[in-house]
Design an enzyme around this catalytic site. Sequence first.
Site, PDB file in Angstrom:
ATOM      1  N   TYR A  14      -1.710  25.562  18.877  1.00  0.00           N
ATOM      2  CA  TYR A  14      -2.285  24.946  17.685  1.00  0.00           C
ATOM      3  C   TYR A  14      -1.304  24.051  16.934  1.00  0.00           C
ATOM      4  O   TYR A  14      -1.658  23.486  15.897  1.00  0.00           O
ATOM      5  CB  TYR A  14      -2.807  26.037  16.743  1.00  0.00           C
ATOM      6  CG  TYR A  14      -3.846  26.908  17.392  1.00  0.00           C
ATOM      7  CD1 TYR A  14      -5.129  26.443  17.629  1.00  0.00           C
ATOM      8  CD2 TYR A  14      -3.529  28.202  17.800  1.00  0.00           C
ATOM      9  CE1 TYR A  14      -6.074  27.235  18.249  1.00  0.00           C
ATOM     10  CE2 TYR A  14      -4.476  29.010  18.415  1.00  0.00           C
ATOM     11  CZ  TYR A  14      -5.743  28.515  18.638  1.00  0.00           C
ATOM     12  OH  TYR A  14      -6.680  29.300  19.258  1.00  0.00           O
ATOM     13  N   HIS A  19      -6.226  21.394  12.017  1.00  0.00           N
ATOM     14  CA  HIS A  19      -6.388  22.635  11.263  1.00  0.00           C
ATOM     15  C   HIS A  19      -5.054  23.178  10.753  1.00  0.00           C
ATOM     16  O   HIS A  19      -5.028  24.006   9.855  1.00  0.00           O
ATOM     17  CB  HIS A  19      -7.069  23.679  12.153  1.00  0.00           C
ATOM     18  CG  HIS A  19      -8.196  24.417  11.510  1.00  0.00           C
ATOM     19  ND1 HIS A  19      -8.839  24.012  10.360  1.00  0.00           N
ATOM     20  CD2 HIS A  19      -8.811  25.570  11.875  1.00  0.00           C
ATOM     21  CE1 HIS A  19      -9.796  24.867  10.053  1.00  0.00           C
ATOM     22  NE2 HIS A  19      -9.795  25.831  10.947  1.00  0.00           N
ATOM     23  N   TYR A  64      -4.413  33.966  11.880  1.00  0.00           N
ATOM     24  CA  TYR A  64      -5.377  32.941  12.273  1.00  0.00           C
ATOM     25  C   TYR A  64      -6.180  32.542  11.040  1.00  0.00           C
ATOM     26  O   TYR A  64      -6.345  33.311  10.092  1.00  0.00           O
ATOM     27  CB  TYR A  64      -6.272  33.361  13.444  1.00  0.00           C
ATOM     28  CG  TYR A  64      -5.482  33.442  14.736  1.00  0.00           C
ATOM     29  CD1 TYR A  64      -5.276  32.308  15.511  1.00  0.00           C
ATOM     30  CD2 TYR A  64      -4.907  34.647  15.136  1.00  0.00           C
ATOM     31  CE1 TYR A  64      -4.522  32.377  16.677  1.00  0.00           C
ATOM     32  CE2 TYR A  64      -4.158  34.719  16.290  1.00  0.00           C
ATOM     33  CZ  TYR A  64      -3.966  33.582  17.063  1.00  0.00           C
ATOM     34  OH  TYR A  64      -3.202  33.648  18.205  1.00  0.00           O
ATOM     35  N   ASN A  66      -9.242  32.051  10.005  1.00  0.00           N
ATOM     36  CA  ASN A  66     -10.406  32.717   9.421  1.00  0.00           C
ATOM     37  C   ASN A  66     -10.085  34.015   8.694  1.00  0.00           C
ATOM     38  O   ASN A  66     -10.930  34.542   7.983  1.00  0.00           O
ATOM     39  CB  ASN A  66     -11.468  32.975  10.488  1.00  0.00           C
ATOM     40  CG  ASN A  66     -12.046  31.691  11.036  1.00  0.00           C
ATOM     41  OD1 ASN A  66     -11.736  30.598  10.566  1.00  0.00           O
ATOM     42  ND2 ASN A  66     -12.885  31.808  12.036  1.00  0.00           N
ATOM     43  N   ASN A 113     -13.329  28.116   6.424  1.00  0.00           N
ATOM     44  CA  ASN A 113     -13.280  29.556   6.661  1.00  0.00           C
ATOM     45  C   ASN A 113     -12.010  30.222   6.147  1.00  0.00           C
ATOM     46  O   ASN A 113     -12.044  31.380   5.725  1.00  0.00           O
ATOM     47  CB  ASN A 113     -13.484  29.862   8.146  1.00  0.00           C
ATOM     48  CG  ASN A 113     -14.903  29.590   8.583  1.00  0.00           C
ATOM     49  OD1 ASN A 113     -15.834  29.680   7.788  1.00  0.00           O
ATOM     50  ND2 ASN A 113     -15.085  29.248   9.841  1.00  0.00           N
TER      51      ASN A 113
END
Length: 190
Positions: A14, A19, A64, A66, A113
């Site tokens: 990532y 994000h 993470y 969320n 989220n």
Amino acid sequence: MYIIAGLGNPGIKYHKTRHNAGFDCIDRIAEIYGIHIGKDEMKALTGKGRIKDHDVLLVKPQTYMNNSGESLQALCNYYKVDPKSGLIVISDDVMLDPGRLRIRGKGSAGGHNGLKSIIKLCGTEEFYRVRIGVGKLPEHGDMINHVLGHLDKEERPHMEAVFDDAAEAIEMLMDQRLEEAMSKFNGIAR
């Protein structure tokens, strides 16, 4: 003390994705103020330091995106920081073009989220937000692929240019100058 948290997803997969704009911004803030982020606590990588006259804890939750609220709730409780007055969250925003910031003092999650998790677990919508534009979803595009994708070579410099602006905006937020920060940074393009 202020807790300044950049949201993102851990792991090389990532790294530098849309994000992870919050992680990237926290890294830049750490560089500007000479704060080492390396302590593993409460499901986050953290670093203590000072920004101007304020003690700060820079945070990159490792839960993470969320589940970002798990880490931030635990850190706010441990350090006795009231999210309403001492939490600043940096996140990506797909409604803004790269090179734009949106500063807010409170509000809904806006479909994000990570922010939903923080609102739920910290029990308030009243915390400072610094949202970094990562580009709008192309027509007929897939949101997950979009936010977990990388910016184009032309877009990346615009997003990175706002990291210094975000650092300045955060200084203003800690000095209780929300309206001034919003006036100065909301709507400008890099």
